[in-house]
Motif scaffolding. Sequence first.
Motif, PDB file in Angstrom:
ATOM      1  N   PHE A 122       3.736   7.400   4.892  1.00 27.42           N
ATOM      2  CA  PHE A 122       2.460   7.550   4.187  1.00 27.42           C
ATOM      3  C   PHE A 122       1.988   6.233   3.598  1.00 27.42           C
ATOM      4  O   PHE A 122       2.764   5.356   3.267  1.00 27.42           O
ATOM      5  CB  PHE A 122       2.490   8.686   3.156  1.00 27.42           C
ATOM      6  CG  PHE A 122       3.188   8.366   1.864  1.00 27.42           C
ATOM      7  CD1 PHE A 122       2.493   7.806   0.802  1.00 27.42           C
ATOM      8  CD2 PHE A 122       4.529   8.675   1.700  1.00 27.42           C
ATOM      9  CE1 PHE A 122       3.121   7.539  -0.396  1.00 27.42           C
ATOM     10  CE2 PHE A 122       5.164   8.410   0.500  1.00 27.42           C
ATOM     11  CZ  PHE A 122       4.463   7.838  -0.548  1.00 27.42           C
ATOM     12  N   LEU A 123       0.675   6.155   3.533  1.00 29.43           N
ATOM     13  CA  LEU A 123       0.013   4.932   3.087  1.00 29.43           C
ATOM     14  C   LEU A 123      -0.853   5.287   1.884  1.00 29.43           C
ATOM     15  O   LEU A 123      -1.619   6.247   1.926  1.00 29.43           O
ATOM     16  CB  LEU A 123      -0.872   4.400   4.223  1.00 29.43           C
ATOM     17  CG  LEU A 123      -1.719   3.162   3.942  1.00 29.43           C
ATOM     18  CD1 LEU A 123      -0.831   1.928   3.808  1.00 29.43           C
ATOM     19  CD2 LEU A 123      -2.728   2.940   5.076  1.00 29.43           C
ATOM     20  N   ILE A 124      -0.695   4.518   0.816  1.00 30.37           N
ATOM     21  CA  ILE A 124      -1.578   4.702  -0.325  1.00 30.37           C
ATOM     22  C   ILE A 124      -2.600   3.575  -0.327  1.00 30.37           C
ATOM     23  O   ILE A 124      -2.238   2.403  -0.244  1.00 30.37           O
ATOM     24  CB  ILE A 124      -0.806   4.697  -1.657  1.00 30.37           C
ATOM     25  CG1 ILE A 124       0.210   5.846  -1.686  1.00 30.37           C
ATOM     26  CG2 ILE A 124      -1.773   4.820  -2.838  1.00 30.37           C
ATOM     27  CD1 ILE A 124       1.014   5.921  -2.971  1.00 30.37           C
TER      28      ILE A 124
ATOM     29  N   PHE B  78      10.869   9.074   2.169  1.00 34.90           N
ATOM     30  CA  PHE B  78       9.775   8.633   3.037  1.00 34.90           C
ATOM     31  C   PHE B  78       9.632   7.119   3.028  1.00 34.90           C
ATOM     32  O   PHE B  78       9.969   6.457   2.059  1.00 34.90           O
ATOM     33  CB  PHE B  78       8.435   9.245   2.573  1.00 34.90           C
ATOM     34  CG  PHE B  78       8.431  10.743   2.565  1.00 34.90           C
ATOM     35  CD1 PHE B  78       8.175  11.462   3.720  1.00 34.90           C
ATOM     36  CD2 PHE B  78       8.689  11.438   1.384  1.00 34.90           C
ATOM     37  CE1 PHE B  78       8.167  12.846   3.711  1.00 34.90           C
ATOM     38  CE2 PHE B  78       8.693  12.820   1.364  1.00 34.90           C
ATOM     39  CZ  PHE B  78       8.423  13.534   2.527  1.00 34.90           C
ATOM     40  N   LYS B  79       9.069   6.621   4.177  1.00 34.58           N
ATOM     41  CA  LYS B  79       8.744   5.198   4.255  1.00 34.58           C
ATOM     42  C   LYS B  79       7.266   5.035   3.928  1.00 34.58           C
ATOM     43  O   LYS B  79       6.434   5.750   4.459  1.00 34.58           O
ATOM     44  CB  LYS B  79       9.040   4.656   5.649  1.00 34.58           C
ATOM     45  CG  LYS B  79      10.524   4.583   5.949  1.00 34.58           C
ATOM     46  CD  LYS B  79      10.771   4.184   7.394  1.00 34.58           C
ATOM     47  CE  LYS B  79      10.454   5.331   8.322  1.00 34.58           C
ATOM     48  NZ  LYS B  79      10.784   5.060   9.729  1.00 34.58           N
ATOM     49  N   MET B  80       6.968   4.115   3.044  1.00 30.14           N
ATOM     50  CA  MET B  80       5.588   4.014   2.578  1.00 30.14           C
ATOM     51  C   MET B  80       5.087   2.583   2.570  1.00 30.14           C
ATOM     52  O   MET B  80       5.863   1.633   2.678  1.00 30.14           O
ATOM     53  CB  MET B  80       5.486   4.608   1.180  1.00 30.14           C
ATOM     54  CG  MET B  80       6.403   3.930   0.191  1.00 30.14           C
ATOM     55  SD  MET B  80       6.611   4.913  -1.309  1.00 30.14           S
ATOM     56  CE  MET B  80       8.068   5.841  -0.939  1.00 30.14           C
TER      57      MET B  80
ATOM     58  N   PHE C  84       0.248   9.764   6.827  1.00 33.46           N
ATOM     59  CA  PHE C  84      -0.544  10.457   5.812  1.00 33.46           C
ATOM     60  C   PHE C  84      -1.178   9.386   4.918  1.00 33.46           C
ATOM     61  O   PHE C  84      -0.488   8.517   4.399  1.00 33.46           O
ATOM     62  CB  PHE C  84       0.370  11.368   4.979  1.00 33.46           C
ATOM     63  CG  PHE C  84      -0.362  12.286   4.034  1.00 33.46           C
ATOM     64  CD1 PHE C  84      -0.486  13.641   4.335  1.00 33.46           C
ATOM     65  CD2 PHE C  84      -0.909  11.816   2.848  1.00 33.46           C
ATOM     66  CE1 PHE C  84      -1.153  14.511   3.459  1.00 33.46           C
ATOM     67  CE2 PHE C  84      -1.574  12.678   1.975  1.00 33.46           C
ATOM     68  CZ  PHE C  84      -1.691  14.029   2.288  1.00 33.46           C
ATOM     69  N   VAL C  85      -2.487   9.453   4.748  1.00 32.41           N
ATOM     70  CA  VAL C  85      -3.170   8.397   3.994  1.00 32.41           C
ATOM     71  C   VAL C  85      -3.832   8.964   2.745  1.00 32.41           C
ATOM     72  O   VAL C  85      -4.604   9.920   2.803  1.00 32.41           O
ATOM     73  CB  VAL C  85      -4.226   7.692   4.865  1.00 32.41           C
ATOM     74  CG1 VAL C  85      -4.909   6.584   4.074  1.00 32.41           C
ATOM     75  CG2 VAL C  85      -3.575   7.118   6.110  1.00 32.41           C
ATOM     76  N   LEU C  86      -3.488   8.363   1.626  1.00 34.80           N
ATOM     77  CA  LEU C  86      -4.019   8.796   0.334  1.00 34.80           C
ATOM     78  C   LEU C  86      -4.975   7.722  -0.192  1.00 34.80           C
ATOM     79  O   LEU C  86      -4.600   6.569  -0.333  1.00 34.80           O
ATOM     80  CB  LEU C  86      -2.821   8.990  -0.612  1.00 34.80           C
ATOM     81  CG  LEU C  86      -3.000   9.634  -1.969  1.00 34.80           C
ATOM     82  CD1 LEU C  86      -1.633  10.082  -2.475  1.00 34.80           C
ATOM     83  CD2 LEU C  86      -3.636   8.701  -2.961  1.00 34.80           C
ATOM     84  N   ASN C  87      -6.220   8.114  -0.411  1.00 30.74           N
ATOM     85  CA  ASN C  87      -7.213   7.199  -0.973  1.00 30.74           C
ATOM     86  C   ASN C  87      -7.273   7.451  -2.481  1.00 30.74           C
ATOM     87  O   ASN C  87      -7.672   8.519  -2.922  1.00 30.74           O
ATOM     88  CB  ASN C  87      -8.569   7.484  -0.306  1.00 30.74           C
ATOM     89  CG  ASN C  87      -9.684   6.573  -0.805  1.00 30.74           C
ATOM     90  OD1 ASN C  87      -9.463   5.670  -1.609  1.00 30.74           O
ATOM     91  ND2 ASN C  87     -10.899   6.820  -0.320  1.00 30.74           N
ATOM     92  N   LEU C  88      -6.838   6.460  -3.254  1.00 31.59           N
ATOM     93  CA  LEU C  88      -6.706   6.627  -4.702  1.00 31.59           C
ATOM     94  C   LEU C  88      -7.849   5.928  -5.431  1.00 31.59           C
ATOM     95  O   LEU C  88      -8.063   4.729  -5.280  1.00 31.59           O
ATOM     96  CB  LEU C  88      -5.359   6.041  -5.147  1.00 31.59           C
ATOM     97  CG  LEU C  88      -5.010   6.180  -6.619  1.00 31.59           C
ATOM     98  CD1 LEU C  88      -4.887   7.636  -7.032  1.00 31.59           C
ATOM     99  CD2 LEU C  88      -3.708   5.430  -6.926  1.00 31.59           C
ATOM    100  N   MET C  89      -8.594   6.708  -6.216  1.00 32.15           N
ATOM    101  CA  MET C  89      -9.780   6.164  -6.879  1.00 32.15           C
ATOM    102  C   MET C  89      -9.733   6.441  -8.378  1.00 32.15           C
ATOM    103  O   MET C  89      -9.295   7.506  -8.799  1.00 32.15           O
ATOM    104  CB  MET C  89     -11.025   6.815  -6.277  1.00 32.15           C
ATOM    105  CG  MET C  89     -11.149   6.549  -4.777  1.00 32.15           C
ATOM    106  SD  MET C  89     -12.491   7.452  -3.981  1.00 32.15           S
ATOM    107  CE  MET C  89     -11.779   9.081  -3.903  1.00 32.15           C
TER     108      MET C  89
END
Lengths: 124, 218
Positions: free
Chosen positions: B112-114, B57-59, B30-35
């Motif tokens: 998930f990746l931020i 979770f592993k992040m 799951f990828v979260l694009n933070l702006m």
Amino acid sequence: MMHELAVTQEILSIVLAEAESNGAKRINKVRVKVGEMTAVVGDCVCFYFDIISRGTIAEGAEVEIENIPIEARCSACGKVYRASELDFLCPFCGGIGNLISGKELLVERIEIDQLGEGSGSKDP
Amino acid sequence: MEVKILRDVLATNEAIAKENERLFGEKKIFVLNLMASPGAGKTSFILRTIEGLRDDFKMAVVEGDIVSKVDAERIREQGVPAVQINTGGACHLDANMIKNSLALLDLDEIDFLIIENVGNLVCPAEFNLGETLRVMILSVPEGDDKPLKYPLMFTESHVLIVNKIDLLNQTDFDLERFKNVVRRLNSDMKVFELSCKSGEGVEDWIDWFKTRLISFRT
């Protein structure tokens, strides 16, 4: 802003590839469509294009920007209307509008002189 | 001679974003694009999110910045893998930068990746990275007129974090007026009001995000 540079580099590479596959010796004009919802400033694109096209067949080409207005279709009454970039709600019924145009960023067409063709209009 | 082209200028970026999306899908990441603007609290928000989800979770984090490695170091101190991308002056991350940074992460070890985008409310909204969710932060001291200045960011984001609500009574930020303007631009936007400093409201975000993560992975 800096992102117009990235955008302009992409425009130049699209234009050069198309010109080459059409046997161009020179590009006279580049027409770009920019939606009013994008954060792309047309004047910046023209400015960067002048600089980064130097030494290519696009050097000196005129960049023409056409701004595309923001239009939305109401999800409730189905009417299409010109929306402001600050308010997409339907002016007729207050319903939620879905954008149908205004986010475009397109290279529309170019005008070129082909190899073997006489001097272009810009040459005396 | 006239040559019709009609080509999307951002098509190259979109194509690479699609590749990224495929890879994330394969690896179930799951990828979260933070702006957000500089100073809105992106890194503090990431640290809060790590704190709230690290047991389940592993992040990993990809940090975008024009220069410096400060943010990535703060993340690594938490034991979370972080890759720093220095854009070298560019004001946004693009899909290709993300693609290159993925080589530095063990994708089989990430739920998930931020992606922390470059601090800026203008152009990050234009560049798809292949993300699952776009989250923007607006902090109270920035003022409630921001949607009127950067509408694209508000229409492109799925989630809005209103950060630094502990400062609400020290500013003239009108939360109701602000949410009303946001609704006119993006009626689907999910809004969370919180303070990364005091921790107020953080739990609501964590609970919501956890539910999204669980449904994404099953």
